[in-house]
Design a protein around this motif. Structure first.
Motif, PDB file in Angstrom:
ATOM      1  N   ALA A  32       1.121  -1.245   0.115  1.00  0.00           N
ATOM      2  CA  ALA A  32      -0.298  -0.111  -0.067  1.00  0.00           C
ATOM      3  C   ALA A  32       0.880   1.330  -0.081  1.00  0.00           C
ATOM      4  N   ARG A  33       0.401   2.579  -0.522  1.00  0.00           N
ATOM      5  CA  ARG A  33       1.190   3.542  -0.871  1.00  0.00           C
ATOM      6  C   ARG A  33       0.416   4.512  -0.024  1.00  0.00           C
ATOM      7  N   ALA A  34      -0.952   5.130  -0.643  1.00  0.00           N
ATOM      8  CA  ALA A  34      -1.647   5.289   0.082  1.00  0.00           C
ATOM      9  C   ALA A  34      -2.838   4.802   0.579  1.00  0.00           C
ATOM     10  N   VAL A  35      -3.195   5.168   2.567  1.00  0.00           N
ATOM     11  CA  VAL A  35      -4.169   4.618   2.229  1.00  0.00           C
ATOM     12  C   VAL A  35      -5.154   5.388   3.057  1.00  0.00           C
ATOM     13  N   MET A  36      -6.518   4.724   2.599  1.00  0.00           N
ATOM     14  CA  MET A  36      -7.118   5.585   3.693  1.00  0.00           C
ATOM     15  C   MET A  36      -9.029   4.696   4.136  1.00  0.00           C
ATOM     16  N   THR A  54      -1.661   6.590   7.697  1.00  0.00           N
ATOM     17  CA  THR A  54      -2.782   6.825   7.344  1.00  0.00           C
ATOM     18  C   THR A  54      -2.394   8.206   5.620  1.00  0.00           C
ATOM     19  N   ALA A  55      -3.237   8.220   4.663  1.00  0.00           N
ATOM     20  CA  ALA A  55      -2.981   9.011   4.099  1.00  0.00           C
ATOM     21  C   ALA A  55      -4.641  10.215   4.103  1.00  0.00           C
ATOM     22  N   LEU A  56      -5.176   9.413   4.007  1.00  0.00           N
ATOM     23  CA  LEU A  56      -6.990  10.083   4.052  1.00  0.00           C
ATOM     24  C   LEU A  56      -7.751   9.476   5.030  1.00  0.00           C
ATOM     25  N   ARG A  57      -8.284  10.022   5.982  1.00  0.00           N
ATOM     26  CA  ARG A  57      -9.435   9.757   7.214  1.00  0.00           C
ATOM     27  C   ARG A  57     -10.918   9.981   6.624  1.00  0.00           C
ATOM     28  N   TRP A  58     -11.521   9.499   6.647  1.00  0.00           N
ATOM     29  CA  TRP A  58     -12.950   9.475   6.412  1.00  0.00           C
ATOM     30  C   TRP A  58     -13.842   9.146   7.617  1.00  0.00           C
ATOM     31  N   THR A  59     -14.652   9.811   8.480  1.00  0.00           N
ATOM     32  CA  THR A  59     -15.378   9.635   8.897  1.00  0.00           C
ATOM     33  C   THR A  59     -17.027   9.813   8.845  1.00  0.00           C
ATOM     34  N   ALA A  73     -16.811  10.962  -0.917  1.00  0.00           N
ATOM     35  CA  ALA A  73     -15.463   9.608  -0.567  1.00  0.00           C
ATOM     36  C   ALA A  73     -15.085   9.250  -2.226  1.00  0.00           C
ATOM     37  N   THR A  74     -15.949   8.743  -3.279  1.00  0.00           N
ATOM     38  CA  THR A  74     -14.563   8.576  -4.271  1.00  0.00           C
ATOM     39  C   THR A  74     -13.831   9.804  -5.033  1.00  0.00           C
ATOM     40  N   GLY A  75     -14.205  11.171  -4.763  1.00  0.00           N
ATOM     41  CA  GLY A  75     -13.833  12.316  -5.808  1.00  0.00           C
ATOM     42  C   GLY A  75     -12.232  12.180  -4.030  1.00  0.00           C
ATOM     43  N   ALA A  76     -12.526  12.734  -3.255  1.00  0.00           N
ATOM     44  CA  ALA A  76     -11.639  12.111  -2.137  1.00  0.00           C
ATOM     45  C   ALA A  76     -10.833  11.101  -2.276  1.00  0.00           C
ATOM     46  N   ALA A  77     -10.749   9.919  -2.611  1.00  0.00           N
ATOM     47  CA  ALA A  77      -9.836   9.139  -2.834  1.00  0.00           C
ATOM     48  C   ALA A  77      -9.094   8.928  -3.425  1.00  0.00           C
ATOM     49  N   ALA A  78     -10.085   9.550  -5.304  1.00  0.00           N
ATOM     50  CA  ALA A  78      -9.474   9.721  -5.952  1.00  0.00           C
ATOM     51  C   ALA A  78      -8.236  10.909  -6.331  1.00  0.00           C
ATOM     52  N   ASP A  79      -8.554  11.988  -5.657  1.00  0.00           N
ATOM     53  CA  ASP A  79      -7.688  13.094  -5.458  1.00  0.00           C
ATOM     54  C   ASP A  79      -6.358  12.905  -4.768  1.00  0.00           C
ATOM     55  N   VAL A  84      -5.500   1.637  -0.798  1.00  0.00           N
ATOM     56  CA  VAL A  84      -6.169   0.424  -0.481  1.00  0.00           C
ATOM     57  C   VAL A  84      -6.910   1.713   0.420  1.00  0.00           C
ATOM     58  N   VAL A  85      -8.140   0.782   0.680  1.00  0.00           N
ATOM     59  CA  VAL A  85      -9.138   1.317   1.543  1.00  0.00           C
ATOM     60  C   VAL A  85      -9.565   0.640   2.913  1.00  0.00           C
ATOM     61  N   VAL A  86      -8.960   0.965   4.123  1.00  0.00           N
ATOM     62  CA  VAL A  86      -9.123   0.048   5.180  1.00  0.00           C
ATOM     63  C   VAL A  86     -10.250   0.374   5.835  1.00  0.00           C
ATOM     64  N   ALA A  87     -11.466   0.041   5.584  1.00  0.00           N
ATOM     65  CA  ALA A  87     -13.267  -0.732   5.795  1.00  0.00           C
ATOM     66  C   ALA A  87     -13.000  -0.885   7.805  1.00  0.00           C
ATOM     67  N   VAL A  88     -12.968   0.085   8.724  1.00  0.00           N
ATOM     68  CA  VAL A  88     -13.159  -0.304  10.037  1.00  0.00           C
ATOM     69  C   VAL A  88     -15.029  -0.267  10.291  1.00  0.00           C
ATOM     70  N   GLY A  89     -16.009  -1.200  10.406  1.00  0.00           N
ATOM     71  CA  GLY A  89     -17.159  -0.920  11.010  1.00  0.00           C
ATOM     72  C   GLY A  89     -18.038  -1.486  10.563  1.00  0.00           C
ATOM     73  N   GLY A  90     -19.478  -1.425  10.215  1.00  0.00           N
ATOM     74  CA  GLY A  90     -20.444  -1.994   9.593  1.00  0.00           C
ATOM     75  C   GLY A  90     -20.517  -2.721   8.312  1.00  0.00           C
ATOM     76  N   GLY A  91     -21.800  -2.922   8.114  1.00  0.00           N
ATOM     77  CA  GLY A  91     -22.060  -2.816   6.579  1.00  0.00           C
ATOM     78  C   GLY A  91     -22.556  -1.134   5.913  1.00  0.00           C
ATOM     79  N   SER A  92     -22.443  -0.495   6.893  1.00  0.00           N
ATOM     80  CA  SER A  92     -22.359   0.731   6.394  1.00  0.00           C
ATOM     81  C   SER A  92     -21.465   1.006   5.484  1.00  0.00           C
ATOM     82  N   ALA A  93     -19.998   0.941   6.360  1.00  0.00           N
ATOM     83  CA  ALA A  93     -19.140   1.444   6.933  1.00  0.00           C
ATOM     84  C   ALA A  93     -17.781   0.315   5.186  1.00  0.00           C
ATOM     85  N   ILE A  94     -18.300  -0.877   5.116  1.00  0.00           N
ATOM     86  CA  ILE A  94     -17.563  -1.746   4.599  1.00  0.00           C
ATOM     87  C   ILE A  94     -18.367  -1.452   3.565  1.00  0.00           C
ATOM     88  N   GLY A  95     -19.828  -1.400   3.675  1.00  0.00           N
ATOM     89  CA  GLY A  95     -20.625  -1.345   2.099  1.00  0.00           C
ATOM     90  C   GLY A  95     -20.400   0.523   1.315  1.00  0.00           C
TER      91      GLY A  95
END
Length: 363
Positions: A32-36, A54-59, A73-79, A84-95
């Motif tokens: 991983a080079r830039a992790v969200m 972590t390059a980008l933290r999303w809450t 969120a997709t725009g922020a990730a692209a920018d 690599v995205v690490v999704a911590v949470g339930g179905g909403s975070a992983i979704g």
């Protein structure tokens, strides 16, 4: 025996207390080079342990993944050049991580904190003013799943019950999903045993194991009647996802079991129960799960719209034909919390029994 089965490839790790170390190891393995990191405030401790990677933290996270949120969120990730995205949470975070993967090339490390099961499927869902759309795409399948039983300890009893029954619903739908096969059935049976044991104990390790088996079986078998109803109701009326599953499951089992005796027998055996419906209801009662759609936000005047929307989205191959009259009775009973055993008696194989011909009286 004759069937065709496709298994989705993932790396799966389970260890109590090992989440941060395993996530770091996976980031190294993936180069991983830039992790969200997608994680709500309740997961600040784990997110903080990954701050140096972590390059980008999303809450910002929302159930049913609104399209506007996914676009942002997709725009922020692209920018940020996220790979690599690490999704911590339930179905909403992983979704949300899955939604990003649809629009930007990333790999996902899923770290579930509920029993939603999204981490083990290639199924995505997005919601807008017209309701919820779902689909399957291998781009959204997490590369790695990191299970840590300590991370589910923070769930309230209410969420644990509803989320656990959501996992049970994955097993149940796998018995009669549109692509179900003997491998799916074997996974679903063992998943039900693990979930029944783990949720009752409670034992988070056993429950997470069952949750994974359930989701793998469901991903292969495809969405059955139960899940299509839940997706429509959740997306159209913004009902809580897990609680909707918990309420509806006994009613769908009551409707389908009489037309699928082999599946019903296997479900009963997995629960150690006299029949499939009794097994589902016994577990739901033990967990004090919600029992009526009206208690989780559905209005009675919404029922005709719900029936119409579900009929337009029905999956192929359900064991029982589903028409407007049967679906109306099912949803009205689930809305009122009517005993599903009474409904099963009014749904003989071969057709619907109108009230004037011996069916159940109106609720």
């Amino acid at each position: 025996m004759r069937f065709s089965h496709r298994t989705l490839g993932q790396r799966v790790v389970l260890e109590a207390g090992g989440a941060a170390d395993h996530i770091r190891a996976e980031l190294d393995r993936l180069g991983a080079r830039a992790v969200m990191v997608i994680a709500g405030e309740r997961q600040d401790e784990l997110a903080g342990a990954l701050a140096d990677r972590t390059a980008l933290r999303w809450t910002e996270i929302a159930q049913h993944v609104p399209v506007a949120l996914a676009t942002s969120a997709t725009g922020a990730a692209a920018d940020a050049g996220v790979d690599v995205v690490v999704a911590v949470g339930g179905g909403s975070a992983i979704g949300l991580a899955k939604a990003i993967a649809l629009g930007h090339a990333v790999r996902i490390v899923a770290v579930p904190t509920t029993y939603a099961g999204s981490e083990a499927t290639n199924v995505w869902g997005l919601t807008d003013a017209d309701g919820k759309r779902t689909g399957s795409d291998d781009r959204v399948l997490p590369e790695t799943v990191v299970y840590d039983p300590e991370l589910v300890a923070g769930m309230s009893p209410e969420l644990a019950a509803s989320s656990g029954l959501n996992a049970v619903a994955h097993c149940v739908d796998a018995f009669w999903g549109p692509r179900t096969d003997p491998i799916d059935v074997a996974l679903a049976e063992e998943g039900l045993r693990a979930l029944n044991d783990g949720l009752r104990a409670p034992n988070a390790e056993r429950t997470q194991f069952g949750c994974y088996l359930a989701a793998v079986a469901f991903a292969s078998a495809g969405s059955g009647l139960h899940h299509w109803i839940c997706h429509v109701l959740g997306g159209r009326f913004d009902l809580p996802h897990a609680a909707t599953h918990a309420v509806l499951l006994p009613y769908v089992v009551a409707y389908n079991a009489v037309a699928a005796p082999d599946a019903a027998s296997r479900i009963a055996d997995a629960f150690g129960s006299v029949d499939a419906l009794h097994g589902v209801r016994s577990l739901a009662a033990a967990l004090d799960a919600p029992r009526a759609l009206r208690d989780i936000g559905l209005r009675e005047e919404d029922l005709p719209v719900a029936v119409e929307a579900v009929l337009a989205a029905l999956p192929p191959g359900n064991p029982r034909p589903v028409d407007e009259a049967a679906l109306t009775r099912l949803l009205r009973a689930a809305w009122a919390g009517t005993d599903p055993a009474r409904l099963a008696a009014g749904w003989p194989v071969g057709g619907w029994v109108p009230e004037e011909e011996g069916g159940l009286p109106g609720e």
